[in-house]
Design an enzyme around this catalytic site. Structure first.
Site, PDB file in Angstrom:
ATOM      1  N   LEU A 157     -80.185 -38.614 -95.428  1.00  0.00           N
ATOM      2  CA  LEU A 157     -81.151 -40.295 -95.476  1.00  0.00           C
ATOM      3  C   LEU A 157     -82.337 -39.719 -95.299  1.00  0.00           C
ATOM      4  O   LEU A 157     -83.172 -41.370 -95.760  1.00  0.00           O
ATOM      5  CB  LEU A 157     -81.209 -40.062 -93.836  1.00  0.00           C
ATOM      6  CG  LEU A 157     -79.523 -40.545 -92.537  1.00  0.00           C
ATOM      7  CD1 LEU A 157     -79.627 -40.254 -91.387  1.00  0.00           C
ATOM      8  CD2 LEU A 157     -78.445 -41.921 -93.985  1.00  0.00           C
TER       9      LEU A 157
ATOM     10  N   ALA B 295     -86.831 -37.488 -96.256  1.00  0.00           N
ATOM     11  CA  ALA B 295     -87.398 -36.296 -96.444  1.00  0.00           C
ATOM     12  C   ALA B 295     -88.479 -36.963 -95.849  1.00  0.00           C
ATOM     13  O   ALA B 295     -89.286 -37.483 -96.010  1.00  0.00           O
ATOM     14  CB  ALA B 295     -87.203 -35.269 -97.310  1.00  0.00           C
ATOM     15  N   GLY B 296     -89.116 -34.941 -95.733  1.00  0.00           N
ATOM     16  CA  GLY B 296     -90.677 -35.366 -95.354  1.00  0.00           C
ATOM     17  C   GLY B 296     -91.393 -34.135 -95.379  1.00  0.00           C
ATOM     18  O   GLY B 296     -90.752 -33.083 -95.634  1.00  0.00           O
ATOM     19  N   GLY B 297     -93.086 -34.483 -95.008  1.00  0.00           N
ATOM     20  CA  GLY B 297     -93.300 -32.868 -94.581  1.00  0.00           C
ATOM     21  C   GLY B 297     -92.386 -31.773 -93.847  1.00  0.00           C
ATOM     22  O   GLY B 297     -93.063 -30.894 -94.327  1.00  0.00           O
ATOM     23  N   MET B 298     -92.443 -32.137 -93.094  1.00  0.00           N
ATOM     24  CA  MET B 298     -91.561 -30.974 -92.087  1.00  0.00           C
ATOM     25  C   MET B 298     -90.230 -30.514 -92.694  1.00  0.00           C
ATOM     26  O   MET B 298     -89.975 -29.042 -92.166  1.00  0.00           O
ATOM     27  CB  MET B 298     -91.706 -31.534 -90.606  1.00  0.00           C
ATOM     28  CG  MET B 298     -92.671 -31.717 -89.785  1.00  0.00           C
ATOM     29  SD  MET B 298     -92.540 -31.712 -88.208  1.00  0.00           S
ATOM     30  CE  MET B 298     -91.095 -32.944 -87.844  1.00  0.00           C
ATOM     31  N   GLY B 299     -89.415 -31.421 -93.335  1.00  0.00           N
ATOM     32  CA  GLY B 299     -88.672 -31.526 -93.988  1.00  0.00           C
ATOM     33  C   GLY B 299     -88.451 -32.229 -94.477  1.00  0.00           C
ATOM     34  O   GLY B 299     -87.691 -33.375 -94.649  1.00  0.00           O
TER      35      GLY B 299
ATOM     36  N   ASP C 120     -97.455 -42.958 -81.607  1.00  0.00           N
ATOM     37  CA  ASP C 120     -97.396 -42.906 -83.341  1.00  0.00           C
ATOM     38  C   ASP C 120     -96.879 -43.731 -83.601  1.00  0.00           C
ATOM     39  O   ASP C 120     -95.975 -43.963 -84.653  1.00  0.00           O
ATOM     40  CB  ASP C 120     -97.041 -41.301 -83.824  1.00  0.00           C
ATOM     41  CG  ASP C 120     -97.422 -41.715 -85.329  1.00  0.00           C
ATOM     42  OD1 ASP C 120     -97.921 -41.824 -86.570  1.00  0.00           O
ATOM     43  OD2 ASP C 120     -96.381 -40.611 -86.165  1.00  0.00           O
TER      44      ASP C 120
END
Length: 766
Positions: free
Chosen positions: A24, A26-30, A140
């Site tokens: 779905l 992706a980002g900096g954490m996973g 946030d």
């Protein structure tokens, strides 16, 4: 959530009790996956990167996120259904919410109408009521963390939420959040409580009403944005009058002056979120329904495999995260990125990776010969190209142009000029383009007769707009010409035709009518300027059938007519028209062909996916090139469709330098399909495909018998005669799915924005 990409070769096929069906995001954490239990429950699974699992501090923060998300579960959040923060690779599963992020919905479909804004305000306030009742502060809240679903808006991502009493895992004097949506107290590292979320709510509502946040208008670095948050008043001009006082109260500088979530709901009206589907424009409703389709795959998922075993932390290629987190040390005033983001991520880039991703294993099939016009014909991957040179620039370049041996690089702040060998001729020259058009769309300048013509911000508070002529040889300003309207927004240079510069945007002006008195004029405009005389004409494009008009102006390579593609903000009433530059009137107008066949196309630039508006990208062989569900060749004389491309999602288009061939490409499954078409008849000259797993929209340039195709963070050089890939180069500095706007080819070289600056590659790859 909604777009489901295929699992990559390095992805697990299951985690915990869930089989993973696809990616779905992706980002900096996973990464976040769509998962399904053996009992049929569909969930969104966040799986952290293996190397972060060995970081005790990160694991503690992830554990806190799980705890916060569990505590905040409510009607308008995504409840946690399962998690293992202490496993070999930590993960968390939440209810899958079919929806479109507010940021994506507004960027692609335009600002929300007032009824939807009211529902958004009430729904987010109800969600914050549950968050604050759990003793938490989200910290946030922003457009990227709001999902628009059929049952209302949902707040997601509690990655930096913390207890309202101030308990935190971060050090004292550090700031976590997204600068444009932070509260003043958050921006100065002061005590942060529930009123901080109300400030972020107000900023998010402004974004939904105008397409950018209340403090985005001045551009600048995150520290500049934080300064405006603390000291300056927000721009609420686009907020409907019925909501303006409420939003202003939410954005009060002092926390005690802001309303509570319940007061927000009371002001908007209890039960403001109506029945399912009724609160959003039809095109967004349809997009959400498409997102829900991934919940019903055609085949049942296989039984889940055992949990992912522990993995040794090791460097591996990842994309920047979707959260822009600024960490500002107050003692030193230094800023650093605390998680890959969209703004700073443009410049910080990502670790170097292989020049080509590992393609998924192909199914064993009988060999079938393919002809030159078969779109499944493999075009290869070529060799890895090496840059000829890299020239340092101080910030990300968002547009590259060239003429007469000069390469012009433009950022959101400055201009530079280089020669073909990479030597700087001049620059940086300060230049602030229109933030909503130039810096985002890459439409800052056009070149002609030794000049660069670009729109810049001028006047008090940079509210004015002017066309500026810069000499390519020296960087000196030859002249500036103010916009012929009192107020202008989204002002951009679309291109040049017959020596004239064409500028477009949205204008507001007033005049005195002898009978009616003061008369206001507002809407999309076209401004034509003759550089020799600095004179021209301008006209506002009105349409009685279009209530909230938006449009794109395309300037062809030849002829006397401009191409205008328009629609309502919700994607409806899509039309195409020709504007005759001699009479300055509409020559013809027709419904946009194929515009309503795809809900996704309704949201993406009104069906038009191209990233440039100039001649090579909008015309060929005397035809207008129009993209909706496929590519159409339109006769500029009367608007009739002369030819239609094969049924394929062709979204990137460019003509050959001689105008005889049209090259078009689009993502299809795990590949990019490419066509070469006869510009006069649409006949297929050749076709083929290139492996691609990111699903990013491809963009094209053509020069030197080469077709340059950029997609998924890679640049492919194709032989214009047969489509075979000569070489490939990895250049991405943004999310792999993002289109590269800084990209130009000519004079035997191609220029792109790399991780270390402006990069030049030879047409031959060496």
């Amino acid at each position: 959530m909604g777009h489901l990409a295929a699992l990559e070769s390095t992805d697990p096929t299951g985690i915990g009790p869930y089989a993973l069906l696809g990616r779905l995001g992706a980002g900096g954490m996973g990464a976040v996956y769509l998962g399904r239990s053996s009992g049929g429950r569909t969930v969104a699974v966040k799986l952290v990167r293996p190397e972060l699992a060995a970081d005790a501090g990160f694991r503690a923060r992830f554990r806190a996120e799980v705890t916060a998300a569990r505590a905040a579960s409510g009607a308008f959040t995504a409840p946690v259904v399962d998690a293992d923060p202490d496993g070999p690779v930590p993960w968390m599963a939440t209810v899958y919410v079919p929806g479109v992020s507010l940021g994506r919905a507004v960027a692609l479909g335009g600002p929300l109408p007032e009824p939807a804004l009211r529902s958004l305000a009430a729904g987010l306030a109800e969600s914050l009521t549950a968050v604050h009742a759990a003793g938490l502060v989200h910290r946030d809240l922003k457009p990227g963390n709001v999902l628009l679903a059929l049952d209302g808006p949902h707040i997601i991502d509690f990655g930096i939420a913390r207890a309202a009493d101030g308990t935190a895992l971060t050090a004292t004097g550090m700031i976590l959040g997204t600068p444009a949506y932070m509260s003043p107290e958050q921006a100065v590292a002061g005590p942060v409580g529930p009123p901080s979320d109300i400030f972020s709510l107000g900023a998010t509502l402004v974004f939904a009403a105008r397409g950018e946040g209340p403090f985005d208008g001045g551009g600048g670095q995150p520290a500049d944005i934080l300064r405006r948050v603390v000291r300056e008043e927000p721009d609420l001009s686009a907020v409907p009058e019925g909501l303006r006082l409420l939003v202003a109260a939410c954005l009060a500088k002092r926390p005690q002056d802001r309303p509570t979530p319940r007061q927000v709901v009371e002001h908007v009206g209890r039960g403001a979120v109506p029945a399912a589907g009724a609160w959003l424009p039809p095109s967004l409703v349809a997009a959400i329904e498409e997102a829900a389709a991934v919940m019903a795959p055609s085949t049942a998922p296989a039984a889940p495999p055992p949990p992912v075993p522990p993995q040794d932390p090791a460097p591996h290629r990842t994309d920047p995260g979707r959260r822009t987190l600024m960490v500002l040390g107050l003692a030193g005033g230094a800023a650093a990125l605390a998680g890959g983001g969209t703004a700073l991520g443009l410049w910080l880039g990502r670790p170097d990776g292989p020049s080509q991703p590992k393609a998924p294993a192909a199914k064993a099939t009988a060999a079938t010969p393919t002809g030159p016009t078969d779109p499944t014909r493999p075009l290869g991957t070529g060799t890895a190209a090496k840059p000829r040179w890299t020239a340092a620039v101080s910030e990300p370049v968002v547009q590259i142009l060239g003429e007469g041996g000069t390469v012009l690089a433009l950022s959101a702040k400055n201009l530079w000029a280089f020669d073909p060998a990479g030597r700087r001729r001049w620059g940086p020259v300060a230049h602030l383009p229109e933030p909503a058009a130039g810096a985002v769309e890459g439409l800052i300048a056009a070149l002609g007769d030794g000049m660069a013509y670009a729109v810049m911000r001028t006047g008090a508070n940079e509210l004015g707009r002017a066309l500026r002529a810069v000499r390519l040889g020296t960087g000196a300003t030859a002249w500036t010409l103010p916009l012929p309207y009192e107020v202008g927004s989204q002002v951009a240079v679309s291109g040049m035709l017959d020596g004239r510069v064409y500028v477009t945007g949205t204008a507001v002006s007033t005049s005195i009518d002898p009978k009616k008195g003061w008369v206001g004029t507002a809407g999309p405009f076209v401004w034509a300027v003759d550089p020799a005389t600095r004179k021209g004409w301008h006209v506002v494009l009105a349409d009685p059938d279009t209530r909230y008009p938006q449009g794109d102006l395309f300037v062809p390579s030849s002829g006397t007519r401009l191409f205008w593609s328009s629609r309502n903000t919700d994607g409806s009433a899509q039309k195409i028209a020709a504007l005759d530059v001699r009479t300055r009137k509409t020559a013809w107008e027709r419904p946009s062909p194929g515009a309503t066949t795809s809900t996704t196309d309704l949201l993406v630039q009104g069906g038009r996916h191209g990233h440039w508006r100039d001649g090579p990208h909008s015309s060929a062989g005397g035809m207008f090139l129009h993209v909706t569900d496929r590519l159409y060749g339109v006769d500029p004389a009367d608007g009739h469709v002369v030819w239609t491309s094969p049924k394929a999602p062709l979204k990137g288009v460019v003509a050959s330098p001689d105008g005889r061939t049209v090259f078009a490409a689009g993502s299809q499954g795990l590949a990019v399909v490419v066509y070469a078409l006869d510009a006069r008849t649409g006949a297929v000259r050749w076709a083929g495909s290139i492996p691609e797993t990111t699903g990013g929209l491809p963009v094209l340039q053509a020069a030197d018998d080469t077709v340059y195709l950029a997609s998924g963070g890679r640049l492919h050089a194709l032989d214009a005669a047969d489509g075979k890939v000569r070489w490939t180069y990895e250049f991405s500095t943004v999310l792999a799915a993002g289109p590269p706007r800084a990209f130009w080819a000519g004079g035997g070289q191609v220029y792109v924005m790399g991780t270390k600056g402006l990069v030049a590659l030879a047409a031959g790859g060496r």
